[in-house]
Every structure is written in C-alpha cells, then in structure tokens.
Design an enzyme around this catalytic site. Structure first.
Site, PDB file in Angstrom:
ATOM      1  N   CYS A  90       0.828  -1.407   0.037  1.00  0.00           N
ATOM      2  CA  CYS A  90       0.010  -0.167   0.020  1.00  0.00           C
ATOM      3  C   CYS A  90       0.875   1.275  -0.006  1.00  0.00           C
ATOM      4  O   CYS A  90       1.343   1.439  -0.968  1.00  0.00           O
ATOM      5  CB  CYS A  90      -1.083  -0.080   1.225  1.00  0.00           C
ATOM      6  SG  CYS A  90      -2.396   1.113   0.876  1.00  0.00           S
ATOM      7  N   HIS A 176      -3.894  -5.171   0.652  1.00  0.00           N
ATOM      8  CA  HIS A 176      -3.372  -5.802   2.131  1.00  0.00           C
ATOM      9  C   HIS A 176      -3.416  -7.451   2.113  1.00  0.00           C
ATOM     10  O   HIS A 176      -4.052  -7.854   2.771  1.00  0.00           O
ATOM     11  CB  HIS A 176      -3.963  -5.173   2.977  1.00  0.00           C
ATOM     12  CG  HIS A 176      -3.674  -3.760   3.279  1.00  0.00           C
ATOM     13  ND1 HIS A 176      -2.477  -3.176   3.650  1.00  0.00           N
ATOM     14  CD2 HIS A 176      -4.265  -2.552   2.958  1.00  0.00           C
ATOM     15  CE1 HIS A 176      -2.353  -1.830   3.698  1.00  0.00           C
ATOM     16  NE2 HIS A 176      -3.534  -1.486   3.136  1.00  0.00           N
ATOM     17  N   GLU A 178      -1.300  -8.952   3.820  1.00  0.00           N
ATOM     18  CA  GLU A 178      -0.613  -9.116   5.468  1.00  0.00           C
ATOM     19  C   GLU A 178      -1.693  -8.866   6.196  1.00  0.00           C
ATOM     20  O   GLU A 178      -1.484  -9.539   7.367  1.00  0.00           O
ATOM     21  CB  GLU A 178       0.762  -8.176   5.579  1.00  0.00           C
ATOM     22  CG  GLU A 178       0.311  -6.859   6.166  1.00  0.00           C
ATOM     23  CD  GLU A 178      -0.515  -6.238   5.127  1.00  0.00           C
ATOM     24  OE1 GLU A 178      -0.865  -4.951   5.695  1.00  0.00           O
ATOM     25  OE2 GLU A 178      -0.735  -6.206   3.960  1.00  0.00           O
TER      26      GLU A 178
END
Length: 239
Positions: A90, A176, A178
């Site tokens: 990001c 995202h 993660e």
C-alpha cells in the site's frame, strides 16, 4: 541460515500480520522501524536481508506535512539502487514506486473492502497466481504509476495499477495480503474516521473478513512462500 527482516511501520496496527509467522518459520529475525518517530537512514535499510515497507494513512506527496517521508523515500531508493530484496505494501508500494521514479497521485476516490483482483497475463504466471478469484483487502485512495522496467501484475476496475514486480527482488502490492482477518477490528477502529467519511459500514468489512479471511490467508501463504523462495535463490540474500 538466519536472515534479518526489517519492517518499516507507519501506524502500529498495520504491521507484518500474517507475514510474521511465515517469516519466523523460515528463520527470519524480525524487527520494526517506526518511521514517524525513528530516523530512516540508508544505512538502516541496507543492512537487512529483506525490507518490508508497510502501509499507512498518509500519501507519498504529503511530505510537506510529514517531512519524515522524504528521508524514508531516499533510504528506500538507496536500497533499491543496491538491488536488495524489498516488499512494499500500500503506502509502502507507493514509496517504492516513487523511489523508482514513478508518479504517485491521489485519485479522489477510495477502494476499501474485500474484492478480487484481475490478474494480468504476467500476473497469472507470477507469484500472485494463487490470488486468482480470491477477494483481497483493499484500503487505498492513491495510485502509483508502474515504474520503468517493472511488470504490472494485477488491476481492478477503479485502480488499474494494483501490483508490480521488478525482477525477483522487488514486489509492490497496493492491497493488504498481510492483514490478519482475526484482527480486523484494529483496522476498523484505527481508520474509523476514513470509513465514516467514505460512507462505508464497518460491519460489512467485519463480515467479509470473517467470510473471506481464511481463504485469503491460505493464498497469502502460497504467494509469499513462492516469493521468498525466489529472493532466497539470489546470492546476496543471507549474505
């Protein structure tokens, strides 16, 4: 062989999340550098075997209001110039793109919530192949241009530049992977004002995290295991 990974963090809850146990299982020692309050120097970023630049609610172009971004971008550029493994997520992907000379701009719109990507032909043959048809977590309003020499891997209708790779060593992800779906409440609280301003119901994201999170976590593991396999084959890794 023990390797070191440094994660540059901008807000506490946007951390390595699902990546932390994957890295630990492969023998990486993890540390964080909180760039708003700690100096980000080229020397600090040149040392680790892997650098992960995480997300945050500011823009690359906000460096007048947040001067630490200038120092951070310069340090990232030094690492990229050295050809060392770097992952941007990001804001992190936008900083990597900017350090590679690409433009990053506000779009005036947002893409927040779980939705699938469209992989490019190159993306379908890349480490992102496991994401085909899997809703991922989007949380952005800015857009990076694809850096010169990099390959576009994924897109969505509103944001045509979602992921890029520059050789095996550099990966930039607008979305995202993660984010840990079991901790989504931290995101909903931390970004409460943004959600309210965009008219987005946090309950929808909460429900989608429960519905899509486990499948996405499994796909995330496949993506990063494959990417880590690739960077670890390069001689400089684990130096």
């Amino acid at each position: 062989m023990t390797r070191d990974v440094l994660a540059v963090r901008h807000v506490p809850f946007e951390d390595l999340g699902l990546l932390a146990p994957l890295l630990e299982a492969r023998g990486y020692r993890t540390s964080y550098l909180d760039s708003p309050v700690e100096r980000v120097t080229p020397e600090a970023l040149l040392g680790p075997d892997l650098l992960v630049v995480l997300g945050g609610p500011v823009g690359v172009y906000d460096d007048e209001a947040y001067p630490f971004l200038r120092e951070e971008k310069a340090a990232i550029q030094a690492r990229l110039d050295a050809g060392l493994p770097t992952l941007g997520v990001c804001l992190g992907a936008q900083l990597v793109a900017a350090a590679l000379g690409a433009d990053v701009e506000a779009t005036g719109r947002t893409e927040i919530g779980y939705a699938p990507l469209s992989l490019t032909a190159e993306g379908r043959g890349s480490v992102l192949a496991a994401l085909d048809g899997v809703p991922v977590l989007h949380w952005h309003g800015d857009q990076f241009a694809v850096p010169e020499g990099a390959t576009l891997l994924a897109e969505t209708p509103g944001f045509p530049h979602q992921a890029f790779a520059l050789g095996p060593q550099v990966l930039g992800l607008q979305f995202h992977l993660e984010a840990d779906h079991t901790r989504i409440e931290q995101w909903l609280v931390g970004h409460a004002h943004e959600l309210a301003s965009a008219g987005i119901d946090p309950g929808r994201i909460r429900a989608d995290a429960a519905a899509h999170g486990p499948e996405l976590a499994a796909a995330t593991a496949r993506v990063f295991e494959q990417w880590l396999d690739g960077i670890e084959r390069v001689p400089d890794v684990g130096r």
